[in-house]
Design an enzyme around this catalytic site. Structure first.
Site, PDB file in Angstrom:
ATOM      1  N   LEU B  17       8.330 -15.354 -65.300  1.00  0.00           N
ATOM      2  CA  LEU B  17       9.772 -15.655 -65.682  1.00  0.00           C
ATOM      3  C   LEU B  17      10.001 -14.311 -66.350  1.00  0.00           C
ATOM      4  CD1 LEU B  17      11.008 -18.244 -65.668  1.00  0.00           C
ATOM      5  CD2 LEU B  17      10.550 -18.659 -67.893  1.00  0.00           C
ATOM      6  N   ASP B  18      11.272 -13.788 -65.674  1.00  0.00           N
ATOM      7  CA  ASP B  18      11.576 -12.628 -66.190  1.00  0.00           C
ATOM      8  C   ASP B  18      12.658 -12.655 -67.531  1.00  0.00           C
ATOM      9  OD1 ASP B  18      14.122 -13.330 -65.366  1.00  0.00           O
ATOM     10  OD2 ASP B  18      14.214 -11.744 -63.788  1.00  0.00           O
ATOM     11  N   VAL B  19      12.931 -11.440 -68.082  1.00  0.00           N
ATOM     12  CA  VAL B  19      13.650 -11.630 -69.456  1.00  0.00           C
ATOM     13  C   VAL B  19      14.961 -12.372 -69.539  1.00  0.00           C
ATOM     14  CG1 VAL B  19      14.316  -9.946 -71.108  1.00  0.00           C
ATOM     15  CG2 VAL B  19      12.659  -9.464 -69.971  1.00  0.00           C
TER      16      VAL B  19
END
Lengths: 455, 219
Positions: B17-19
């Site tokens: 899950l990216d930033v």
């Protein structure tokens, strides 16, 4: 003198003219949030489509191209050195047309496109023309001869009485003949007439190639609203709900009670006498008709169990009611060996012989089998997807959903399914077309679709 | 004796899950890491709510990027958007069948296709199994996307491409994962609940669900 001169020159720095005055330069650096926001607000806004932008109508073709039926000459004779001849177009290819096309029909190696305009040119044809099924196409090189293959959509001149008022409603193509339906001047037929399928008397040893003859049919009990071509016979449906037929009858496909040739359109009797027929369909040697009450009647060839539910004989020459208990039928389509119907609830039923669409195990059935709606994209997530139309080619089937998606299945003869692969398709498969498919016409080895663009 | 109960925990992460995104993020602790690989091999779908904004196009497809172009969007209606989404779903469904590596000519392929159980059970490019519009109030819109093997940047790219297809442009403002396989938002722990007791309760609640899903898919 020299010192004063030098001083005057050095000191006389005239101020630059007002237009070229610059302020002091500011140091560069990462732009602050405020500068970014101001730059964004000052950026120009582009408009690609206005509020009243209309959706465009397009034609997509795919299948076998060497007959010229696709209407793209560069597939057959490349116009540029780097292009190679393309024998089969496996995915939909856009065809540029001069006018908005309202009706399409695919025959055995040729195609007819028609528009309901009031201009002089209403019908275009491409593909095989060895029996003048596309009319007389005058050759440019020799003005006395005609073309045998037409590679590009070429106008077909019709002998109309009022060419700037009559509109062409529908076209239909058979093996070597074609029918054109107009709104006020009856039906025009052209092409091969060796079995009387053009509705005129059979002339012995007539040469059909390079013929200028286009016959006009006007005597029916009421206006003709649908014309259908079988392989070597023609069917006409009138406004009062009657069906007329002419042409080859050896399989009983004319439905007139005998197995001979008929060269004048004659009214059908049998089980459809007095019934209001709302749709007729045929492509090979079997015919189906749908009445306004939702009943389906069939006649013609039954070697592939198409009519085996009512009779054991392989040829039925009088229309028989097919007592299927599958619900009220809305639309029917006949192929060479298999038939397909669409009911009011949106279910699709197939029967006959060949690749019917329920996997490789179902080869033939005399009783209609339903194709599960989940194969057409119906699911718990999108429960309002319904099949809206069904069409048949010689050994392929096509179904259009209400969302504008096209599903095809059947024998993939020379890439006619348009899936991008050359293998046969045993269950309904989506064809990716860049637009919403409004109608599709299936031929023996090619298909043409009428598509509306998305926005 | 006093002191921390657990020392040197091995923690593994599930799907990335990216930033800039938010939502359900699965972690495995200690022996649970083995279950993580099994869950990965199940190839279950994940559900995202993606928020977008019409009228802008940026270089990294999100609203914090450098502006590339501004366009008008008043011609966009819900009908047009749903048409585009139907086509996206259709082409992805085709990709689903093609990457699942089943021979289309067999009877079992037909049976699985009828039930809707065909899924790629190996590596494949990102596939969207279902997409629909939750709300559209110009210029903002919200989509619900069910997908496989995707990255959040791919979802932002999809939003950008929807904008292009509608003859306008769009950027993605929000990506939120609301389901990852069997884990939904209700099972997820909030920032305030990151303490030992809640973690233990959460593991206890999810154990049964994970076991049944693994048995069903991997046999």
């Amino acid at each position: 003198v020299s010192a004063a001169m030098w001083g005057a020159l050095r000191g006389a720095r005239r101020p630059p003219p007002p237009a070229l005055r610059r302020g002091l330069a500011k140091p560069a650096g990462p732009r602050s949030v405020r500068q970014l926001r101001e730059a964004e607000e000052a950026a120009p806004v582009f408009q690609y489509a206005g509020k009243a932008a209309k959706r465009k109508d397009r034609i997509f073709v795919w299948g076998f191209s060497y007959s010229g039926a696709l209407g793209v000459p560069s597939f057959v004779k490349p116009d540029v050195g780097w292009k190679k001849p393309r024998r089969i177009q496996t995915t939909p290819y856009r065809l540029e047309t001069a006018e908005k096309i309202s009706s399409v029909a695919c025959g055995y190696g040729f195609t007819l496109l028609s528009s309901n305009t009031t201009d002089i040119t209403k019908v275009w044809g491409m593909g095989l023309n060895k029996d003048s099924q596309l009319g007389f196409q005058r050759s440019i090189r020799d003005r006395t001869k005609g073309y045998e293959y037409v590679l590009e959509p070429s106008p077909i001149p019709l002998p109309l009485e009022k060419p700037q008022q009559t509109r062409v409603l529908q076209v239909s193509c058979g093996r070597a003949h074609s029918l054109i339906l107009t709104d006020s001047e009856g039906v025009f037929t052209m092409g091969n007439n060796s079995y009387g399928q053009c509705g005129r008397k059979v002339v012995e040893d007539e040469t059909y190639s390079e013929s200028h003859l286009i016959h006009q049919l006007k005597e029916f009990d009421s206006t003709v609203v649908q014309v259908v071509c079988g392989q070597d016979h023609s069917l006409f449906r009138t406004k009062k709900g009657a069906v007329y037929a002419c042409g080859w009858g050896a399989d009983g496909q004319t439905g007139l009670g005998h197995y001979n040739i008929t060269s004048v359109p004659t009214k059908l009797r049998g089980d459809i006498a007095g019934v209001n027929i709302i749709q007729v369909s045929s492509y090979g040697d079997c015919c189906l008709a749908v009445s306004d009450e939702g009943d389906v009647f069939g006649w013609g060839n039954s070697e592939y169990l198409q009519l085996a539910s009512v009779t054991e004989t392989t040829q039925v020459n009088i229309p028989r009611h097919l007592p299927f208990k599958i619900g009220k039928i809305k639309e029917a389509a006949c192929g060479g060996t298999g038939n397909i119907v669409l009911t009011e609830e949106g279910n699709v039923f197939v029967w006959g012989y060949g690749i019917l669409g329920k996997g490789p195990n179902l080869i033939e059935t005399a009783v209609p089998e339903m194709i599960p709606p989940s194969l057409f994209g119906w699911s718990g997530f999108s429960p309002d997807i319904r099949v809206a139309h069904v069409r048949c080619g010689l050994s392929q089937f096509a179904a259009l959903t209400n969302r504008g998606e096209l599903f095809v299945w059947g024998k993939n003869l020379r890439g006619c399914l348009g899936t991008g692969r050359m293998e046969d398709q045993y269950f309904p498969w989506r064809v990716t077309v860049p637009g919403e498919v409004v109608d599709v016409a299936c031929g023996v080895d090619h298909m043409v679709s009428m598509v509306k663009s998305f926005t | 004796v006093r002191g921390p109960r657990f020392r040197r925990l091995k923690i593994g992460a599930g799907h990335r899950l990216d930033v800039k995104a938010s939502g359900v993020f699965v972690l495995g602790i200690g022996h649970g890491n083995k279950l993580l690989t099994d869950l990965y091999n199940c190839h279950l779908t994940k559900v995202y709510t993606v928020g977008g904004l019409f009228g802008k196009a940026t270089d990294d497809f999100s609203d914090t990027g450098k502006l590339v172009e501004k366009t008008t969007f008043d011609h966009i209606t819900r009908e047009k958007l749903e048409r585009i989404l139907a086509v996206i779903q259709g082409t992805n469904h085709k990709a689903l069948l093609m990457h699942s590596n089943i021979d289309m000519k067999t009877q079992e392929a037909y049976e699985l296709a009828v039930k809707g159980l065909i899924r790629p059970m190996g590596k494949s490019p990102p596939i969207i199994t279902a997409i629909r519009c939750l709300q559209l109030t110009l210029p903002e819109f919200q989509l619900e996307i069910h997908c496989l093997h995707e990255t959040q940047q791919y979802l932002r790219k999809i939003v950008h491409e929807i904008g292009l297809e509608l003859k306008s442009s769009a950027v993605c403002t929000q990506v939120r994962r609301i389901r990852d396989g069997v884990f939904t938002l209700d099972d997820a722990l909030l920032r305030t609940q990151w303490n030992l007791q809640s973690i233990q309760n959460a593991i206890w609640d999810c154990q049964l669900k994970v076991k049944t899903e693994l048995e069903k898919t991997l046999g």
